[in-house]
Design a protein around this motif. Structure first.
Motif: not given
Length: 149
Positions: A95-99
Motif C-alpha cells: 500500500p502506498v500514498c503517492k501523487r
C-alpha cells in the motif's frame, strides 16, 4: 511508507455549529452569536458513504503535500484517478500514498519529499488504485514540536 486502513465512514454524522467569523490565532473561542449554521463532517468533507474511507499515513514521503506521519486521509474510491491526483494504491501488494503522474504511456508515482525518487510503474508491476485523497486531518496535540516547549 505504511498505511493503516481504518475503514469506511458512515453518513449521517452529528451536526456541529459552524461559526461565520474567522478565528484569529490567539483568539480564545468564537462567540456564540457568530453561529451561522450547523453543519456536519459529512457536509464539510463531502462524505458520500460508502465510497469514502479513512487511512492513517505512516512515513514522510508526502510531507511536501502537507500529509505527515500519523495524519488521517479521507479517500474517495468512487473518483477516477487523474494526472496530478494524490492516490492511495497498491503497488505489487504494497500500500502506498503517492501523487499520480501519467505522461503518455508512462505511469509514475511520485513522493512529495525530495529524499524519495519517483517510481515508474512497469508493465510487469501490479498497480491498483484504491481511491483519490480528498482531505487530510492532523491531530495537533501530539505534534513533534509540542515536546520542544
Amino acid at each position: 511508507m505504511t498505511l493503516t486502513i481504518l475503514g469506511p465512514l458512515v453518513a449521517g454524522g452529528e451536526r456541529l455549529p459552524l461559526y461565520s467569523s474567522h478565528a484569529q490565532a490567539g483568539f480564545p473561542f468564537p462567540a456564540a452569536d457568530h453561529v451561522n449554521k450547523h453543519t456536519s463532517f459529512d457536509d464539510l468533507f463531502d462524505i458520500r458513504a460508502p465510497h469514502i474511507y479513512l487511512v492513517r499515513i505512516e512515513g514522510d514521503s508526502m510531507q511536501g503535500a502537507g500529509i505527515f506521519c500519523g495524519d488521517l486521509v479521507i479517500v474517495d474510491r468512487s473518483l477516477y484517478a487523474e494526472h496530478g491526483d494524490i492516490v492511495v494504491a497498491s503497488l505489487n501488494t504494497e500500500p502506498v500514498c503517492k501523487r499520480l503522474h501519467m505522461r503518455g504511456p508512462d505511469v509514475i508515482l511520485t513522493s512529495e519529499n525530495p529524499q524519495y525518487p519517483p517510481r515508474y510503474v512497469l508493465e510487469s508491476d501490479d498497480l491498483m488504485i484504491w481511491g483519490v485523497v480528498k482531505h487530510s486531518i492532523r491531530a495537533h496535540e501530539n505534534s513533534p514540536n509540542r515536546s520542544e516547549r
